[in-house]
Design a protein around this motif. Structure first.
Motif, PDB file in Angstrom:
ATOM      1  N   GLY A 132      33.787  11.357 -41.246  1.00 31.33           N
ATOM      2  CA  GLY A 132      34.332  11.537 -39.901  1.00 31.33           C
ATOM      3  C   GLY A 132      33.282  11.355 -38.824  1.00 31.33           C
ATOM      4  N   SER A 133      33.089  12.395 -37.998  1.00 28.92           N
ATOM      5  CA  SER A 133      32.162  12.276 -36.864  1.00 28.92           C
ATOM      6  C   SER A 133      30.770  11.857 -37.320  1.00 28.92           C
ATOM      7  N   LEU A 134      30.293  12.352 -38.474  1.00 24.98           N
ATOM      8  CA  LEU A 134      28.949  11.980 -38.929  1.00 24.98           C
ATOM      9  C   LEU A 134      28.929  10.592 -39.573  1.00 24.98           C
ATOM     10  N   LEU A 135      30.088  10.099 -40.014  1.00 22.75           N
ATOM     11  CA  LEU A 135      30.134   8.709 -40.494  1.00 22.75           C
ATOM     12  C   LEU A 135      29.835   7.747 -39.341  1.00 22.75           C
ATOM     13  N   GLU A 136      30.143   8.192 -38.110  1.00 29.37           N
ATOM     14  CA  GLU A 136      29.835   7.346 -36.945  1.00 29.37           C
ATOM     15  C   GLU A 136      28.352   6.978 -36.888  1.00 29.37           C
ATOM     16  N   ALA A 157      27.865  27.325 -27.183  1.00 28.43           N
ATOM     17  CA  ALA A 157      26.804  26.366 -27.495  1.00 28.43           C
ATOM     18  C   ALA A 157      26.345  26.454 -28.941  1.00 28.43           C
ATOM     19  N   GLU A 158      26.766  27.521 -29.647  1.00 27.64           N
ATOM     20  CA  GLU A 158      26.412  27.643 -31.068  1.00 27.64           C
ATOM     21  C   GLU A 158      27.410  26.943 -31.977  1.00 27.64           C
ATOM     22  N   PHE A 159      28.563  26.584 -31.440  1.00 21.19           N
ATOM     23  CA  PHE A 159      29.603  25.885 -32.215  1.00 21.19           C
ATOM     24  C   PHE A 159      28.993  24.587 -32.754  1.00 21.19           C
ATOM     25  N   TRP A 160      29.091  24.376 -34.066  1.00 22.93           N
ATOM     26  CA  TRP A 160      28.335  23.301 -34.691  1.00 22.93           C
ATOM     27  C   TRP A 160      28.464  21.928 -34.004  1.00 22.93           C
ATOM     28  N   PRO A 161      29.658  21.459 -33.696  1.00 25.81           N
ATOM     29  CA  PRO A 161      29.729  20.107 -33.108  1.00 25.81           C
ATOM     30  C   PRO A 161      28.951  20.019 -31.797  1.00 25.81           C
ATOM     31  N   GLY A 191      36.521  19.341 -41.558  1.00 20.88           N
ATOM     32  CA  GLY A 191      37.222  20.519 -41.057  1.00 20.88           C
ATOM     33  C   GLY A 191      36.957  20.748 -39.573  1.00 20.88           C
ATOM     34  N   TYR A 192      35.704  20.669 -39.185  1.00 21.69           N
ATOM     35  CA  TYR A 192      35.371  20.790 -37.755  1.00 21.69           C
ATOM     36  C   TYR A 192      36.019  19.655 -36.953  1.00 21.69           C
ATOM     37  N   ASP A 193      35.967  18.456 -37.512  1.00 26.71           N
ATOM     38  CA  ASP A 193      36.585  17.318 -36.823  1.00 26.71           C
ATOM     39  C   ASP A 193      38.063  17.591 -36.545  1.00 26.71           C
TER      40      ASP A 193
END
Lengths: 567, 567
Positions: free
Chosen positions: A397-401, A309-313, A350-352
């Motif tokens: 990426g994911s945050l561009l959403e 649950a600490e994994f950033w995404p 990178g996470y993406d």
């Protein structure tokens, strides 16, 4: 923790803010048990456990407090119980499965609370279907007593419906004949578009308050099977085992714990580890800032599991999910949400990439679909969404959403010359996450929806994936709405937000709900578009909610007094 | 002619019933001129010619009276002017194209009148698009002045939009910022789903009251071309000639006259040659009887042309069209329509076959599409539709569509033994017309929609085409809802109709609007489903229609006073 504006049905301030965070140990209305690959989720509503005063939750009827426990359970089944392949959803009461939303609660709730409650209920039901289609975790409704209204709609969200054949239990949608409203949490849509019930039979069924049981319920496709009481437990277990047997979930996976979500909440500020929200009643808006990761992505999937649950995404998605639910429910008067990001775009990408490369892993798959569902929640949120793309941001990426989900986006051309002349100008970066991994309710990516039908424009953008795009480029490619420079920025944003705050909130809600879903329609878009819009209207009409309307007269022994004119 | 219940905005009874029948010689607001293959439809609204007292139709704004003339012109262009390949829609005023629906009229109109007016306006705009797609007759909006709100929405229904470039004329959708309602007659949907305007640009445009003109209007796809005033007439003529040049309509066809529609109307009865309607306020319903042809079909297409408006399919369709519009507008309190047919099913199928075989003929093509459009009107009618299939009826082919459009159908098993023991039992017959010639707004036939996704059931029915099906067979095949016999018939129908009349009219409208459109969504279904439903809700909210709402405050110099809570 202080209380800002709230809108509980009967006691606005006394009952305080709704907190969507819970856990199985704290459930008042549900029991979750797991045995091997089959879980059982038992609805056993505490009559005295209503979220607001003024009503009793009889007959397994539900309110927001009951429903948020169900949402929590559905989430935990996916993250904490990866070995579960089938979920039996049943009732802990005798003779009743679920009577649907509590009528007294609904009748007393103000209009925005009704609509917000139905939206959340719909989202949870969609999440049940998402578990089946995206996670191979299948729900079986074991309807061991009468299922009426929202109770039957809950069963409709499951993949299979077993109904006990005891000569009295039926499924029913009595909203139209008894309450003057629609079965609006998916009922009408799922009957004809999911279960393919013929429209004229659906019409008859939906106006027959006592419902239908026995073999006719099977013949009309209202349920999949009716089972005598003597064989009930055995057949439910058999069918659950069959559902589980068809699933390809890993047999040896170990779940991760959705540990308690740390959150500081005052009337003016909500703070999580990767997200903060400033509530500004004077300007009628919320300023949200999502923070990117604070470290490079872990080097292996093992580490992802270890971070849990600490994994950033996952952490960021949980916080985004919670803040959306909190603000929608507890701050309806703040009509615009201004969304910023802070962080390193390269780290986000990178996470993406780690997620996209590891999508075969069950946990990574769960995280991806949870982010998808959370962004969908944003799409159906009745608030104006503005993305502000400034130096130091990480809309990649994911945050561009977040920017693509916004009604409008502004990217600063150049830098703020007074504040930070040496900053790097803001960029936006298309990544793999923008190309289909996070579809909207209409089945398309936000990029595809944005350029509805213009495949050439999308193809052009795909070519630019990975390239940090400055404001002028992004504007030219159609990726952001406007690209003002430092001279214009402050005034342009201020005027846009002030204008927005001056418009009719209703008209904005309607406009946004139309523009956000160009392109094809699906079960989901139909529920949030057509069905919910009709229900909102009906909820607001005196025939339902007026002093002589059906909702208010229900249970009084007096018939509703209708304005008979058709609209 | 006496007046039954009416609902004019200001003077319910004084202004009498709305009559949708008109002809170019009687137009007060439009001029229709034809020159070779190009027609010009000029909007030149008579300010003093409002349908109801209390407002002036300034700036080419429109009310129902203006709109019904446009509908008449669109119809006549297809039937009376087959050589017309392009229609230039323009304004007869200086500096203004069209200011949209008249605000004072809208603000004063009761809720049902607003909704009914928007529905009709939407249908006419769809008819403009239908002329292009089904009849190769193309509309060009020659926007020679400001086009705002419904005025721009009218242009959006045209295939091409030219905007005069005079440094002041713009196109705009100011409803959200100025009126607190949506551009609800197709505007939001056509912008993103037809013209593919990017959603964030659409958002900006729809909140910018002053609109957009000049090259930016082209860049944003709001219009197709901007043209300087000096070259206006020339370029409009060129573009019209280009549109006409792409059309394949016959060069040598002679139109038929849509002769005045004979109709007798009292408060309790409407009578045409092939259709009668009994209005029953006590039971809250209308009993409609459509009569089949009174002779065998003509033997040749020449004879069809000679019969013209007297040709049964065209005559019946015109009458059905008129009665739907009449009842929707003039009898909103009659919530159920009971539909019967009388006649020889064989003759109906004979006419159908003539149409299907002759579909290449321009007139036959027009008749088919007119019947299609009229049945679509029934689909979006906010009334409960019950088909009663009794001995002596002719629910076959085209007329079977009436039963398939109904929310429920009842077919008598056997005969009425008291009344007419020797009658032939009622049958229903699938014909070629049921297999795709008359699609619904969702693009599917009513049979396909009925069995959404169940291709096997449809295939089974196709095999039975041409076969008269008795009640038990029809019920078993799923073609009718119920097949009671003489013993049960009267009570079952009576109870069903009484029940229906006892339910909330709003809930029924919402339920029917959802069930009638299973399956895929299209521009049309989005407009009538999503967009209209949102608009209905917004219209009803105090933020628009309350004493301090934007609609009511418009033009008073006082700002609207909004409830800021988002829903």
């Amino acid at each position: 923790m202080t209380s800002s504006a709230s809108h509980s049905p009967e006691a606005p301030e006394a009952a305080g803010l709704v907190d969507f965070r819970t856990r199985p140990a704290d459930y008042r209305h549900w029991r979750l048990s797991v045995a091997g690959s089959v879980a059982t989720l038992t609805m056993d509503v505490d009559e005295q456990g209503g979220r607001w005063p003024g009503y009793e939750l009889k007959l397994n009827s539900y309110d927001l407090g009951v429903d948020l426990e169900l949402y929590d359970a559905v989430q935990r089944l996916r993250f904490e119980h990866p070995r579960v392949r089938a979920v039996v959803l049943t009732s802990g009461k005798n003779t009743v499965f679920c009577a649907g939303a509590n009528i007294r609660m609904l009748a007393a709730a103000p209009h925005p609370a009704k609509v917000n409650f139905c939206k959340f209920t719909n989202e949870t039901r969609n999440a049940i279907e998402d578990a089946a289609s995206c996670s191979d975790q299948h729900y079986l409704a074991a309807v061991n007593g009468a299922a009426s209204g929202g109770g039957y709609e809950l069963a409709l969200a499951c993949e299979r419906i077993l109904l006990i054949d005891d000569r009295s239990s039926t499924v029913s949608l009595p909203e139209v004949p008894l309450l003057g409203v629609l079965p609006g949490t998916g009922g009408l849509t799922r009957l004809v578009d999911k279960r393919r019930v013929r429209r004229d039979l659906a019409d008859y069924f939906t106006t027959k308050a006592e419902g239908i049981g026995g073999p006719k319920a099977v013949r009309w496709r209202l349920v999949d099977e009716v089972v005598p009481r003597t064989r009930w437990d055995e057949v439910v277990a058999e069918r659950a085992a069959e559902l589980a047997g068809r699933s390809h979930r890993p047999a040896d996976a170990t779940g991760i714990e959705l540990s308690p979500l740390a959150k500081a909440r005052t009337a003016r500020r909500i703070e999580y580890s990767f997200l903060s929200a400033e509530l500004d009643p004077d300007r009628g808006l919320v300023e949200l800032t999502v923070r990117g990761p604070d470290a490079d992505p872990p080097g292996s999937l093992e580490q992802v599991h270890r971070q849990g649950a600490e994994f950033w995404p996952l952490a960021m998605t949980r916080q985004l999910d919670d803040v959306i639910l909190d603000l929608r429910t507890n701050a309806p008067e703040l009509g615009s949400w201004v969304i910023r990001t802070r962080g390193d775009p390269g780290q986000v990408l990178g996470y993406d990439q780690l997620l996209l490369d590891g999508a075969e892993d069950w946990l990574v798959n769960e995280i991806l679909h949870y982010l998808k569902r959370t962004l969908k929640r944003l799409d159906v949120t009745g608030r104006s969404l503005f993305a502000l793309i400034e130096p130091g941001s990480c809309f990649a990426g994911s945050l561009l959403e977040l920017a693509l989900a916004a009604d409008r986006s502004y990217q600063l051309a150049g830098v703020f010359t007074e504040e930070d002349p040496d900053a790097e100008p803001a960029t936006v970066t298309i990544g793999g996450m923008n190309l289909g991994a996070l579809p909207m309710g209409n089945g398309l990516s936000r990029l595809q929806t944005r350029f509805a039908g213009d495949d050439a424009a999308v193809a052009e953008l795909v070519k630019r994936a990975g390239e940090p795009l400055a404001a002028e480029q992004a504007e030219q490619l159609g990726l952001v709405t406007f690209a003002p420079d430092d001279l214009d920025w402050a005034a342009e944003i201020r005027i846009a937000l002030e204008e927005r705050a001056s418009f009719s909130p209703d008209a904005l809600t309607g406009m946004e709900a139309n523009y956000r879903f160009a392109g094809p329609e699906t079960l989901e878009t139909k529920i949030f578009g057509r069905l919910s819009a009709w229900q909102n209207w009906i909820f607001y009409r005196p025939n339902a909610s007026g002093p002589d309307g059906a909702l208010r007269r229900f249970g009084t022994g007096r018939r509703a007094d209708f304005d008979r004119n058709r609209v």
